[in-house]
Design a protein around this motif. Sequence first.
Motif, mmCIF file in Angstrom:
data_model
loop_
_atom_site.group_PDB
_atom_site.id
_atom_site.type_symbol
_atom_site.label_atom_id
_atom_site.label_comp_id
_atom_site.label_asym_id
_atom_site.label_seq_id
_atom_site.Cartn_x
_atom_site.Cartn_y
_atom_site.Cartn_z
ATOM 1 N N ALA A 186 0.815 -1.209 0.000
ATOM 2 C CA ALA A 186 0.000 0.000 0.000
ATOM 3 C C ALA A 186 0.850 1.262 0.000
ATOM 4 O O ALA A 186 0.409 2.310 -0.484
ATOM 5 C CB ALA A 186 -0.930 0.010 1.205
ATOM 6 N N ALA A 187 2.055 1.159 0.536
ATOM 7 C CA ALA A 187 2.918 2.342 0.594
ATOM 8 C C ALA A 187 3.132 2.895 -0.815
ATOM 9 O O ALA A 187 3.645 2.228 -1.697
ATOM 10 C CB ALA A 187 4.257 1.984 1.233
ATOM 11 N N GLY A 188 2.679 4.091 -1.030
ATOM 12 C CA GLY A 188 2.853 4.738 -2.325
ATOM 13 C C GLY A 188 1.781 4.432 -3.349
ATOM 14 O O GLY A 188 1.798 4.990 -4.445
ATOM 15 N N SER A 189 0.846 3.541 -3.023
ATOM 16 C CA SER A 189 -0.168 3.216 -4.020
ATOM 17 C C SER A 189 -1.574 3.613 -3.582
ATOM 18 O O SER A 189 -2.542 3.267 -4.241
ATOM 19 C CB SER A 189 -0.120 1.730 -4.380
ATOM 20 O OG SER A 189 -0.445 0.941 -3.263
ATOM 21 N N ILE A 190 -1.685 4.304 -2.477
ATOM 22 C CA ILE A 190 -2.989 4.806 -2.054
ATOM 23 C C ILE A 190 -3.107 6.241 -2.531
ATOM 24 O O ILE A 190 -2.339 7.106 -2.129
ATOM 25 C CB ILE A 190 -3.169 4.716 -0.526
ATOM 26 C CG1 ILE A 190 -3.163 3.247 -0.097
ATOM 27 C CG2 ILE A 190 -4.465 5.392 -0.098
ATOM 28 C CD1 ILE A 190 -3.308 3.020 1.391
ATOM 29 N N VAL A 191 -4.072 6.462 -3.433
ATOM 30 C CA VAL A 191 -4.258 7.795 -4.018
ATOM 31 C C VAL A 191 -5.424 8.538 -3.381
ATOM 32 O O VAL A 191 -5.570 9.739 -3.581
ATOM 33 C CB VAL A 191 -4.442 7.713 -5.554
ATOM 34 C CG1 VAL A 191 -3.201 7.136 -6.206
ATOM 35 C CG2 VAL A 191 -5.667 6.888 -5.918
ATOM 36 N N HIS A 192 -6.259 7.829 -2.640
ATOM 37 C CA HIS A 192 -7.423 8.417 -1.995
ATOM 38 C C HIS A 192 -7.787 7.509 -0.821
ATOM 39 O O HIS A 192 -7.657 6.281 -0.930
ATOM 40 C CB HIS A 192 -8.590 8.500 -3.003
ATOM 41 C CG HIS A 192 -9.770 9.241 -2.500
ATOM 42 N ND1 HIS A 192 -10.738 8.645 -1.731
ATOM 43 C CD2 HIS A 192 -10.148 10.542 -2.648
ATOM 44 C CE1 HIS A 192 -11.674 9.536 -1.433
ATOM 45 N NE2 HIS A 192 -11.324 10.695 -1.975
ATOM 46 N N PRO A 193 -8.248 8.058 0.293
ATOM 47 C CA PRO A 193 -8.598 7.202 1.435
ATOM 48 C C PRO A 193 -9.614 6.109 1.096
ATOM 49 O O PRO A 193 -9.471 4.971 1.546
ATOM 50 C CB PRO A 193 -9.164 8.185 2.461
ATOM 51 C CG PRO A 193 -8.527 9.491 2.118
ATOM 52 C CD PRO A 193 -8.367 9.487 0.620
ATOM 53 N N LEU A 194 -10.630 6.420 0.296
ATOM 54 C CA LEU A 194 -11.619 5.407 -0.068
ATOM 55 C C LEU A 194 -10.980 4.315 -0.928
ATOM 56 O O LEU A 194 -11.279 3.128 -0.758
ATOM 57 C CB LEU A 194 -12.812 6.037 -0.786
ATOM 58 C CG LEU A 194 -13.948 5.077 -1.146
ATOM 59 C CD1 LEU A 194 -14.477 4.344 0.096
ATOM 60 C CD2 LEU A 194 -15.083 5.813 -1.834
#
Length: 182
Positions: free
Chosen positions: A74-82
């Motif tokens: 997930a580090a670096g690949s979450i662009v939005h909380p949802l």
Amino acid sequence: MNRGRTVVLLEIAMMAAFAMVLDFIDSQMKMVFFGMSLSFSMVPVLLLSLRRGVKAGMAAGFLWGLLQIALGDAAGSIVHPLQGFLDYAFAFTLIGLAGLRSFPVTHLKVILFSAVGIFARYFVHFISGWVYFGAYAPKGQPAWLYSLVYNGQIALINSATCIVILLILFTVAPKLFKAEKL
């Protein structure tokens, strides 16, 4: 808390941790199959789901998703909380749907119910990819098609890998799929 509940909670924690360790191994080995990463890290959560049912499987999947956010991909690949919630907490939780099976577990149930859990996970990844990563689609290709092709390839490769491993485990060690009454 009774002994049986403690054993199940311990199995949930161990299988989530084992899935995370396998995911680290997958990432390090960088096994590639037609340009896609080959992963077998869902096996512990699928096995627990087939062994203990939906609630235990979903709990382990959710815990693994949280571990992914804290330590993993997930580090670096979450662009939005949802999107982060969908791709990690929710999608990984749905792997536990493999536990919808009834006893006794058979080869056919291993195949069918593992496919249910894996399909549910990757359906959420498809939706998330369509909404949040559609901008990466080649010019002229609809975002939904881009997400379907990308996530569909990964889902097929990883489901085949995990199901084959589970079938081998079921054949050589069927007791792994039978939970003792506690």
